[in-house]
Write a protein that holds these residues in place. Structure first.
Motif, short mmCIF file in Angstrom:
data_model
loop_
_atom_site.label_atom_id
_atom_site.label_comp_id
_atom_site.label_asym_id
_atom_site.label_seq_id
_atom_site.Cartn_x
_atom_site.Cartn_y
_atom_site.Cartn_z
N ALA A 133 49.84 -5.29 -62.13
CA ALA A 133 48.51 -4.73 -61.88
C ALA A 133 48.41 -3.30 -62.38
CB ALA A 133 48.19 -4.81 -60.39
N ALA A 134 49.42 -2.49 -62.10
CA ALA A 134 49.39 -1.09 -62.54
C ALA A 134 49.35 -1.01 -64.07
CB ALA A 134 50.59 -0.34 -61.99
N GLY A 135 50.12 -1.87 -64.74
CA GLY A 135 50.13 -1.90 -66.20
C GLY A 135 48.79 -2.34 -66.77
N ALA A 136 48.17 -3.32 -66.12
CA ALA A 136 46.85 -3.80 -66.57
C ALA A 136 45.80 -2.69 -66.41
CB ALA A 136 46.45 -5.04 -65.77
N ALA A 137 45.85 -1.99 -65.28
CA ALA A 137 44.91 -0.89 -65.06
C ALA A 137 45.10 0.21 -66.10
CB ALA A 137 45.08 -0.32 -63.65
N ALA A 138 46.36 0.55 -66.37
CA ALA A 138 46.65 1.59 -67.36
C ALA A 138 46.16 1.18 -68.76
CB ALA A 138 48.14 1.90 -67.37
N ALA A 139 46.36 -0.07 -69.13
CA ALA A 139 45.92 -0.55 -70.44
C ALA A 139 44.39 -0.49 -70.55
CB ALA A 139 46.42 -1.97 -70.68
N LEU A 190 42.36 1.49 -68.84
CA LEU A 190 41.92 2.89 -68.86
C LEU A 190 42.23 3.58 -70.18
CD1 LEU A 190 42.84 3.98 -65.23
CD2 LEU A 190 40.54 3.60 -66.19
N LYS A 191 43.27 3.13 -70.86
CA LYS A 191 43.60 3.72 -72.15
C LYS A 191 42.50 3.39 -73.16
CE LYS A 191 47.23 3.98 -75.61
NZ LYS A 191 48.55 3.50 -76.03
N PHE A 231 37.42 5.17 -64.34
CA PHE A 231 38.00 4.84 -63.04
C PHE A 231 38.00 3.33 -62.83
CE2 PHE A 231 36.07 8.99 -62.92
CZ PHE A 231 37.02 9.77 -62.30
N VAL A 232 39.13 2.79 -62.42
CA VAL A 232 39.18 1.36 -62.10
C VAL A 232 38.40 1.13 -60.82
CG1 VAL A 232 40.69 -0.55 -61.41
CG2 VAL A 232 41.38 0.98 -63.27
N GLU A 233 37.46 0.20 -60.86
CA GLU A 233 36.70 -0.18 -59.68
C GLU A 233 37.30 -1.42 -59.03
OE1 GLU A 233 32.18 -1.47 -58.43
OE2 GLU A 233 32.94 -2.01 -60.40
N SER A 234 37.79 -2.34 -59.86
CA SER A 234 38.41 -3.55 -59.33
C SER A 234 39.30 -4.17 -60.39
CB SER A 234 37.35 -4.57 -58.90
OG SER A 234 36.65 -5.06 -60.02
#
Length: 195
Positions: free
Chosen positions: A50-56, A58-59, A64-67
């Motif tokens: 999940a953290a990797g998906a959010a970072a990808a 946002l890159k 800001f990730v909402e969900s």
């Protein structure tokens, strides 16, 4: 007679070595190549978390990730732009590549005012939830409806090693664990809209 026979044996052995030498060498090289494949194939199969998906996400789409939530091997990540007026729905592959996006740049900036001002972002919320409940983050949602006595919080779904899930609430101001909108459901999340 013995002498002639002894000449034929070394000649035959030399012929076998000359013929089999390249084959043996190719077989050894092939075995070496095969030995390296499983390691690289295993690395390619490692799904992004999940953290990797959010970072990808946002890159590719700063904000800001909402969900986010996992559907099979694909992560669906909603990103709100830094000004609150852009909303991007992003798909992130198992390898961490952004594969698709639908964007809307005409959002009401006030709608996401509390998300943009939150001291605890999605990444910090996931860390706090995992510290409280071991497992893997399966989904994360921004919630500001005050249904648990906290105005702004993150609802983080954690899947444990036994397959059960637990929703963990994380206060968006303090990072403390708070009651989430629902608790242990004990099921295997099938990632459909009927849950």
């Amino acid at each position: 007679m013995k002498r002639t026979r002894s000449l034929y044996v070394p000649a035959a052995a030399a012929a076998v070595l000359l013929t089999a030498g390249p084959v043996a060498s190719a077989t050894a090289a092939s075995a070496t190549a095969v030995g390296t494949r499983p390691a690289s194939a295993a690395a390619a199969r490692a799904d992004v978390d999940a953290a990797g998906a959010a970072a990808a996400a946002l890159k590719k789409y700063p904000g800001f990730v909402e969900s986010l939530d996992k559907d099979g091997s694909v992560w669906h990540v909603d990103v709100i732009g830094k000004n609150g007026k852009a909303h991007s729905e992003v798909e992130v592959s198992a390898a961490g590549a952004v594969t698709r996006s639908d964007s809307d740049t005409e959002q009401d900036g006030n709608e996401y005012k509390t998300l943009l001002a939150a001291k605890v972002d999605a990444a910090k919320a996931m860390k706090a939830a995992l510290a409280a409940t071991p497992g893997k983050v399966w989904s994360l949602d921004w919630d500001n409806d005050n249904d648990n006595g906290v105005a702004d919080y993150w609802s983080v779904e954690i899947k444990s090693s036994d397959g059960s899930t637990k929703n963990v609430g994380v206060d968006a101001k303090t990072g403390k664990i708070v009651p989430a909108d629902s608790d242990n459901d004990g099921d295997n999340d099938n990632d459909n809209d009927n849950n």
